[in-house]
Scaffold this active site. Structure first.
Site, PDB file in Angstrom:
ATOM      1  N   HIS A 109       0.798   7.932   3.927  1.00 44.77           N
ATOM      2  CA  HIS A 109       1.382   7.249   5.080  1.00 44.77           C
ATOM      3  C   HIS A 109       2.867   7.533   5.277  1.00 44.77           C
ATOM      4  O   HIS A 109       3.484   6.972   6.160  1.00 44.77           O
ATOM      5  CB  HIS A 109       1.141   5.743   4.954  1.00 44.77           C
ATOM      6  CG  HIS A 109      -0.300   5.396   4.803  1.00 44.77           C
ATOM      7  ND1 HIS A 109      -1.209   5.598   5.816  1.00 44.77           N
ATOM      8  CD2 HIS A 109      -1.014   4.926   3.740  1.00 44.77           C
ATOM      9  CE1 HIS A 109      -2.411   5.220   5.398  1.00 44.77           C
ATOM     10  NE2 HIS A 109      -2.316   4.826   4.144  1.00 44.77           N
ATOM     11  N   ILE A 130      -0.174   9.209   8.607  1.00 43.55           N
ATOM     12  CA  ILE A 130      -0.885   8.297   9.512  1.00 43.55           C
ATOM     13  C   ILE A 130      -0.553   6.843   9.166  1.00 43.55           C
ATOM     14  O   ILE A 130      -0.120   6.540   8.062  1.00 43.55           O
ATOM     15  CB  ILE A 130      -2.415   8.503   9.448  1.00 43.55           C
ATOM     16  CG1 ILE A 130      -2.937   8.329   8.021  1.00 43.55           C
ATOM     17  CG2 ILE A 130      -2.795   9.867   9.983  1.00 43.55           C
ATOM     18  CD1 ILE A 130      -4.446   8.264   7.933  1.00 43.55           C
ATOM     19  N   ASP A 176       0.856  -1.184   0.000  1.00 43.57           N
ATOM     20  CA  ASP A 176       0.000   0.000   0.000  1.00 43.57           C
ATOM     21  C   ASP A 176       0.891   1.233   0.000  1.00 43.57           C
ATOM     22  O   ASP A 176       1.338   1.709   1.030  1.00 43.57           O
ATOM     23  CB  ASP A 176      -0.912  -0.004   1.233  1.00 43.57           C
ATOM     24  CG  ASP A 176      -1.889   1.179   1.199  1.00 43.57           C
ATOM     25  OD1 ASP A 176      -1.651   2.103   0.390  1.00 43.57           O
ATOM     26  OD2 ASP A 176      -2.859   1.176   1.964  1.00 43.57           O
TER      27      ASP A 176
END
Ligand code: NAI
Length: 737
Positions: free
Chosen positions: A516, A531, A511
């Site tokens: 992120h 996050i 991912d």
């Protein structure tokens, strides 16, 4: 009949309330029980002069009718003084209606500095000063209602009112931000653009129209917006003549006019102009996050697709479902496969917090561990391509803004433990689409097969923010429902502190969303910093359950369901609270620092221990290697003592089938006259060898050289590897069938 909206005990400040609209508001509030401060400087409509008569007159009018009011004659530019009158007279301030205003109309070229400045001072700066003076009081009491008075002239522009239009639209900007900042303290701020007959408009409107556009036809909206029961916040309303309408922004779908590693040119802009300006299926954006979020999607798209050619359609900014969901439900995404080796399985395990600190985790992070296993939740990694790579944007009947999607819930079921390495073929289908009002939920079912055997099933629940409310069904029997946790103290709690690099590590499992890792992307998405992936927290939690209630035995894992409730920041400590109810382990996960629940209504279903035993491979009965081991055992009976002298080692064999350990055998050529038996070494093994049943047979039949098998990764050996060279001898001499 609705009960009347009352303002008893509420202290209301209306600026410029000596006449026109302000007077109407003041009278209406007082009539409904409010304590009113009537502010008015008392000058003319151009802001010249001052006096107390205007305010006094309205106060008098209110008192005559039995209401309570006090006057204030300061300019709104002295906001503190104006608010002080409320505090002195009534001890608090609940509602501020910024209404005072003047005009200095001139065509643009003739606007003097003074005309420009005074308009801004009275309208924009005056509203700022008064509101700021009231703000802290509202915050402390956790209640406040604020009205800003804008104008159609600001929204649309109006000849001769450049100064006034600029200040009036400035008030909308001010209100938009106050609505956001005040929200958590129950301070709401709304903006109105009224039309009413007053001294301000008497020069521009005929008398009969002036008479028809009474301020009384505006006041009820102001009262409603200021009532404690009104949840409206950050709204903009045009109001007049007894009609009220709400305004919002619209943004065309737009076009991407740049390609990866290519300069952006004005020619590309020109070529796309029609599309950039086409409002068909336009977006109605409500927040800056929605606005900047779609830019994130654009960047993603440019980076991943190499950019959208200038003639292509961009899905980046579209958000609305255009029709029913008929074309969408049942839509199958193109088949895809997910191949992985121990490398990916280990990287994933590290990404979800498995660690050498915990000896029982070694089986997830060391391929040489005798019980090396792939974490069950790796099953989501196998299937995740279905919701990445743009497949969602291709669903017929739905037009989805990829920047507005949230991973809402996840269900994963395994039908057998995941092989330690393998290639699974995946089929993804849109199981259903639900309309939750605030958004759509897309249920994406993904089936992953090894050959024809179904290994795992995933259901991704994808929430598309803002696309709902188009009359679709709200429920579906296809949903794997989340289940509330029991209402008692948890039976077990495990914690794990994520590292600052957790997301950086987890993203290696596929991912790659920059949200992120890249602070710029994170702030575009409305976060202070990057996050953690929701599925990373999911992996941590599942590990906790498996560790605490199944002794890390992956064959006991059956299914997991979670709801993603809040984001987690790398570095935070995850605390999994677990409740055992039979074979179901309910859980929820919190961040220890904030106490926030980040995964809610979750559970893991375990396979009952009895079933696991029943499922344990039939002692290798269906394996070809079984015959060989049995044969070796028979032959050793005769010559065992000789061989033991030569070899002096215990070999443990893990024979795999379809990636799983299907049988364990021990050839003991160390003790007494040697022994071959099923199962792990009774003492300790000198070498542990893992290879598939087929490869074992190839080695035995001389088709596969064990050394080559070792270097190509087909055969894994742990322990005193040099000893395994002696195997060749054993296998050659004793396994000839
Ligand atoms: P108005 O002229 O009757 O009322 C404005 C009041 O504000 C006056 O009583 C005036 O003395 C007072 N005022 C002016 N400067 C002040 C200052 N520095 N401090 C305290 N009080 C001051 O005008 P109207 O029509 O009632 O306007 C009310 C508000 O509505 C204004 O902000 C105006 O710009 C806005 N508006 C009105 C429209 C209409 O159709 N009447 C159209 C669009 C906006």
């Amino acid at each position: 009949m609705n009960s009347p909206l009352r303002f008893d005990g509420r202290v209301v400040l209306v600026t410029g309330a000596g006449g026109g609209l302000g007077r109407a508001y003041a009278l209406a509030f007082a009539e409904r029980g409010a304590l009113v401060v009537v502010n008015d400087l008392g000058g003319d409509f151009k802001g010249v002069g001052k006096g107390s008569a205007a305010a006094d007159k309205v106060v008098e009018e209110i008192r005559r009718k039995g209401g309570k009011a006090v006057a204030n004659y300061d300019s709104v530019e002295a906001g503190e003084k104006v608010v002080k009158t409320a505090l002195d007279a009534f001890g608090r301030i609940d509602i501020v209606v910024n209404n005072a205003g003047i005009l200095r109309d001139r065509s643009f070229a003739r606007i003097s500095d003074e005309d420009w400045d005074i308009i801004h001072r009275v309208h924009l700066r005056g509203s700022f000063q008064v509101t700021r003076a009231a703000w802290d009081h509202m915050k402390k009491q956790k209640f406040g209602r604020i009205i800003m008075t804008s104008s159609a002239s600001g929204i649309y522009g109006n000849f001769g009112q450049a100064n006034y239009s600029a200040a009036k639209l400035g008030l909308l900007g001010l209100a938009n931000t106050l609505a956001i900042e005040g929200k958590k303290n129950n301070i709401h701020c709304n903006t109105i653009a009224p039309t009413a007959g007053s001294r301000m408009t008497q020069t521009v409107m005929p008398d009969d129209v002036l008479e028809a556009l009474k301020p009384d036809y505006v006041a009820p909206l102001v009262l409603w917006l200021c009532h404690e029961s009104c949840e409206e916040n950050g709204g903009l309303f045009e109001v007049g003549a007894g009609w009220i309408g709400k305004l919002r922004w619209e943004r065309s779908l737009g076009a991407i006019v740049r390609q990866k590693n290519q300069p952006m040119t004005p020619e590309a802009v020109k070529a796309n102009w029609e599309k950039i300006c086409d409002f068909e299926n336009a977006n109605k954006l409500r927040t800056i996050q929605e606005s900047t979020g779609s830019l994130m999607e654009v960047l993603n798209k440019i980076n991943s697709d190499g950019g959208v050619s200038t003639n292509h359609t961009s899905h980046a900014a579209s958000s609305t479902a255009t029709s029913g969901f008929d074309g969408a439900i049942g839509h199958k995404l193109p088949q895809f496969s997910s191949a992985y080796t121990e490398l990916e399985a280990i990287m994933y395990a590290l990404g979800v917090g498995a660690s050498v600190k915990e000896p029982k985790d070694m089986k997830f992070i060391y391929e040489g561990d005798s019980d090396f296993s792939c974490l069950p939740t790796f099953g989501v990694i196998i299937a995740q391509k279905s919701i990445m790579g743009g497949g969602l944007a291709e669903i017929p009947g739905l037009s989805i803004n990829l920047a507005k999607i949230l991973h809402g819930e996840q269900y994963l079921e395994l039908y057998k433990p995941l092989p330690r390495a393998g290639k699974l073929n995946c089929e993804a289908v849109v199981a259903d689409v639900l309309d939750k009002g605030s958004g759509l939920v897309i249920l994406m079912d993904v089936y992953s097969y090894s050959g024809k055997e179904l290994i795992c099933y995933n259901q991704f629940s994808i929430f598309v923010v803002g696309s709902g409310g188009i009359g679709g069904k709200r429920k579906s029997d296809k949903v794997k429902e989340a289940v509330a946790v029991p209402n008692r103290r948890p039976d077990a709690v495990l914690t794990d502190t994520t590292s600052l690099n957790q997301a950086a590590l987890y993203r290696l499992s596929g991912d790659w969303n920059p949200l992120h890792i890249d602070p710029n992307f994170a702030s575009l998405g409305g976060f202070n910093r990057p996050i953690l992936h929701g599925l990373c927290t999911f992996g941590f939690s599942a590990r906790h359950v498996l560790q605490r209630f199944a002794d890390n035995d992956v064959s006991r894992f059956k299914a997991i369901k979670v709801r993603f409730a809040k984001p987690v920041y790398p570095g935070q400590t995850l605390q999994t609270e677990m409740w055992k109810e039979g074979n179901r382990i309910h859980f929820q996960t919190k961040t220890q620092e904030t106490g926030d629940i980040v995964i809610s209504n979750a559970y893991v279903d375990l396979v009952p221990t009895s079933d696991v035993l029943a499922k344990t491979p039939s002692q290798g009965g269906d394996l070809q290697s079984t015959l060989v081991f049995e044969e070796i055992g028979r032959r050793l009976k005769d010559v065992g003592h000789e061989v033991v002298k030569q070899v002096k080692a215990v070999f443990e064999w893990h024979i795999t089938k379809g990636g799983d350990t299907a049988a364990k055998w021990t050839i003991d050529l160390k003790n007494a006259t040697g022994e071959v038996y099923q199962g792990p070494a009774k003492g300790s093994a000198d070498v542990t060898i893992t290879l598939s049943d087929e490869d074992f047979m190839d080695v035995v039949l001389g088709k596969l050289d064990p050394q080559k098998a070792f270097f190509s990764g087909k055969l894994k050996a742990r322990g005193n590897i040099m000893l395994s060279q002696k195997l060749q001898m054993i296998l050659k001499d004793y396994a000839k069938l």
